[in-house]
Design a protein around this motif. Structure first.
Motif, PDB file in Angstrom:
ATOM      1  N   ASN A 142       0.828  -1.207   0.000  1.00  0.00           N
ATOM      2  CA  ASN A 142       0.000   0.000   0.000  1.00  0.00           C
ATOM      3  C   ASN A 142       0.855   1.248   0.000  1.00  0.00           C
ATOM      4  N   THR A 167      -9.777   0.574  10.130  1.00  0.00           N
ATOM      5  CA  THR A 167     -10.382  -0.504   9.346  1.00  0.00           C
ATOM      6  C   THR A 167     -10.810   0.031   7.978  1.00  0.00           C
ATOM      7  N   PRO A 168     -10.932  -0.850   6.972  1.00  0.00           N
ATOM      8  CA  PRO A 168     -11.290  -0.379   5.627  1.00  0.00           C
ATOM      9  C   PRO A 168     -12.554   0.466   5.586  1.00  0.00           C
ATOM     10  N   ASP A 169     -13.579   0.074   6.347  1.00  0.00           N
ATOM     11  CA  ASP A 169     -14.826   0.835   6.288  1.00  0.00           C
ATOM     12  C   ASP A 169     -14.651   2.239   6.844  1.00  0.00           C
ATOM     13  N   GLU A 180     -12.614   4.329   4.252  1.00  0.00           N
ATOM     14  CA  GLU A 180     -13.496   4.709   3.142  1.00  0.00           C
ATOM     15  C   GLU A 180     -14.421   5.852   3.547  1.00  0.00           C
ATOM     16  N   LYS A 209      -3.946  -3.627   5.012  1.00  0.00           N
ATOM     17  CA  LYS A 209      -4.160  -3.543   3.569  1.00  0.00           C
ATOM     18  C   LYS A 209      -5.405  -2.719   3.255  1.00  0.00           C
ATOM     19  N   HIS A 210      -5.281  -1.822   2.272  1.00  0.00           N
ATOM     20  CA  HIS A 210      -6.434  -1.024   1.851  1.00  0.00           C
ATOM     21  C   HIS A 210      -7.395  -1.872   1.017  1.00  0.00           C
ATOM     22  N   SER A 211      -8.663  -1.538   1.100  1.00  0.00           N
ATOM     23  CA  SER A 211      -9.648  -2.166   0.220  1.00  0.00           C
ATOM     24  C   SER A 211      -9.518  -1.578  -1.181  1.00  0.00           C
ATOM     25  N   SER A 212     -10.010  -2.311  -2.164  1.00  0.00           N
ATOM     26  CA  SER A 212      -9.973  -1.797  -3.543  1.00  0.00           C
ATOM     27  C   SER A 212     -10.820  -0.531  -3.664  1.00  0.00           C
ATOM     28  N   TYR A 213     -11.896  -0.453  -2.864  1.00  0.00           N
ATOM     29  CA  TYR A 213     -12.747   0.741  -2.907  1.00  0.00           C
ATOM     30  C   TYR A 213     -12.023   1.958  -2.353  1.00  0.00           C
ATOM     31  N   TRP A 217      -8.794   2.446  -2.491  1.00  0.00           N
ATOM     32  CA  TRP A 217      -7.876   2.858  -3.555  1.00  0.00           C
ATOM     33  C   TRP A 217      -8.620   3.681  -4.617  1.00  0.00           C
ATOM     34  N   VAL A 255      -5.662  -4.499  -7.911  1.00  0.00           N
ATOM     35  CA  VAL A 255      -7.019  -4.047  -7.578  1.00  0.00           C
ATOM     36  C   VAL A 255      -7.553  -3.031  -8.591  1.00  0.00           C
TER      37      VAL A 255
END
Length: 469
Positions: free
Chosen positions: A6, A83-85, A88, A113-117, A119, A147
């Motif tokens: 990342n 967390t990813p949420d 985002e 790790k980042h979520s694809s969303y 990114w 991703v």
């Protein structure tokens, strides 16, 4: 380390569109000054902070509430797990603060790790702030993270076009394959849509389309985008050419209504309503008529041009196709009839509109009254209309009252005029001062007794105006 990939956003120089340009993007950390530009207003300009989760709220307040140079230290001391949420959620709030968004992204990426969303949000945020070099850094890192998707490039198309850089948006499309994403009809349509949203750029979209259509087959959306673009630019000739190709390529279907709407509206706006009617005849045979939007827009255009002939023809096609005109459309067609002093047609529409679920309002009656006054027909039908408005409590009555009273005065119906003024005052209908003044000459020219009647009415009117009684 999980966060190492990342973090590559900040470790790799990026080369944009390698097949079309040799220029490299400098290292993001060497271009921090690009992130210190004046902050733009957030693209999410209105949000209810009560809907933001507690953890996201704390992070947002840290990122926007401390000086830029202190953000990294504040994040280092923050006990919240990104967390990813949460990442985002906060990124969506930081479109107006790209420097803070980057720092959040770096900090969170070193932890997990980042979520694809996330990114994709980062790419969109950087692009919307015209930070294109860091945006490509992010895209290169997304490729390494595996991703990248077509949606990422759609975001880039929009960002470049919004910045007036449509050529670079097209260059981006051309290098999608180098980044492992296959360009398809959805990507093609998205780029064309982004281009056509900008002023006077439909020709650029067409040039692009002509080049790529040999590899990517267009669909109905492709042509709808172009036809809507020609509608915006008012180019009827190009709209006809595009529509002709559409019929050859994808045929006819009731599902293509948006394309039909745009095409026919372009013809009407281009002073070619007769052409639009010819195409409507063909479409009707194929059960591929446009929607109510076309008829409503076209009616407005024809009313402004006082083109009653074509307006009535379009109206007939609309009813025959089973579409239900609304109140605004009925008011428009009635106003057109009234402009032409065609009281018979105006009353015909007034009578039929309720059968289509459109009930006349005060504006409808105001137009009718003005037309009756102009044509000296208040006594014949105006009294009946006024009584109907009173009985059915159609408000407001003020403007209609003015037209009704003036009409009676012009016909020297003074006894009726006095009776209706008294009744209006009893009902506390607002009779304007200009109306009372205009009625004075009708009473005064009829002799002493009529002058006394007017003076009494005026005293009563003033008393109600002043004391409400």
């Amino acid at each position: 380390m999980e966060g190492m990939a990342n973090a590559m956003l900040f470790q790799q120089p990026v080369r944009i569109a390698e097949s079309t340009s040799n220029s490299t993007f400098p290292h993001l950390l060497k271009k921090n000054e690009a992130l210190q530009q004046p902050r733009k207003q957030s693209l999410i300009s209105h949000f209810d902070f009560n809907d933001v989760s507690p953890r996201a709220k704390v992070l947002y307040q840290i990122l926007t509430g401390v000086p830029p140079h202190a953000i990294d230290a504040a994040l280092a001391d923050c006990p919240i797990t990104p967390t990813p949420d949460v990442v985002e959620e906060v990124l969506k709030l930081l479109y107006g603060s790209p420097d803070a968004a980057v720092k959040l992204f770096r900090w969170a990426g070193l932890k997990r790790k980042h979520s694809s969303y996330a990114w994709s949000l980062m790419v969109d945020l950087l692009g919307k702030n015209q930070l294109f070099e860091p945006m490509w850094d992010a895209i290169r890192s997304m490729k390494k993270e595996n991703v990248l998707s077509s949606a990422t490039f759609v975001s880039v198309f929009g960002s470049y076009c919004m910045a007036g850089r449509c050529k670079e948006a097209i260059m981006t499309f051309d290098v999608m394959e180098k980044y492992g994403v296959e360009p398809d009809v959805v990507a093609m349509n998205s780029l064309m849509s982004a281009i056509c949203r900008e002023d006077k750029q439909v020709a650029v979209a067409v040039e692009f389309f002509e080049r790529v259509k040999v590899k990517i087959s267009p669909d109905a959306d492709t042509f709808a985008i172009l036809l809507e673009g020609w509608e915006k630019e008012g180019n009827a000739a190009e709209a006809k050419r595009t529509f002709g190709e559409m019929v050859i390529r994808v045929g006819w279907s009731p599902n293509y209504m948006s394309a039909y709407d745009a095409f026919l509206t372009t013809l009407v706006r281009g002073s070619q309503p007769d052409e639009a009617l010819k195409f409507l005849s063909v479409m009707k045979k194929r059960d591929c008529l446009p929607g109510l939007k076309f008829f409503s827009n076209s009616l407005d255009i024809l009313v402004k041009r006082s083109d009653a002939t074509n307006a009535l023809l379009l109206w007939s096609v609309m009813l025959e196709s089973g579409l239900m005109p609304d109140l605004l459309m009925y008011n428009a067609i009635i106003s057109l009839a009234c402009k032409g002093n065609d009281t018979d047609t105006a009353f015909r529409f007034l009578d039929e509109m309720v059968y289509y679920g459109a009930f006349p309002d005060s504006w409808t009656y105001n137009m009718i009254f003005k037309c009756l006054v102009k044509n000296k027909k208040v006594r014949e039908t105006g009294v009946e209309i006024w009584n109907y408005m009173i009985d059915n409590q159609i408000l407001p009555l003020d403007e209609s009252a003015h037209a009704f009273l003036i009409g009676l005065s012009k016909m020297d119906r003074l006894s009726e005029l006095r009776r209706y003024i008294d009744d209006m005052l009893d009902r506390r209908i607002d009779i304007s001062e200009s109306t009372m003044t205009a009625l004075k000459s009708a009473f005064y020219k009829d002799g002493r007794s009529s002058r006394d009647v007017y003076d009494n009415l005026m005293r009563r009117w003033k008393s109600i105006k002043k004391f409400g009684r």
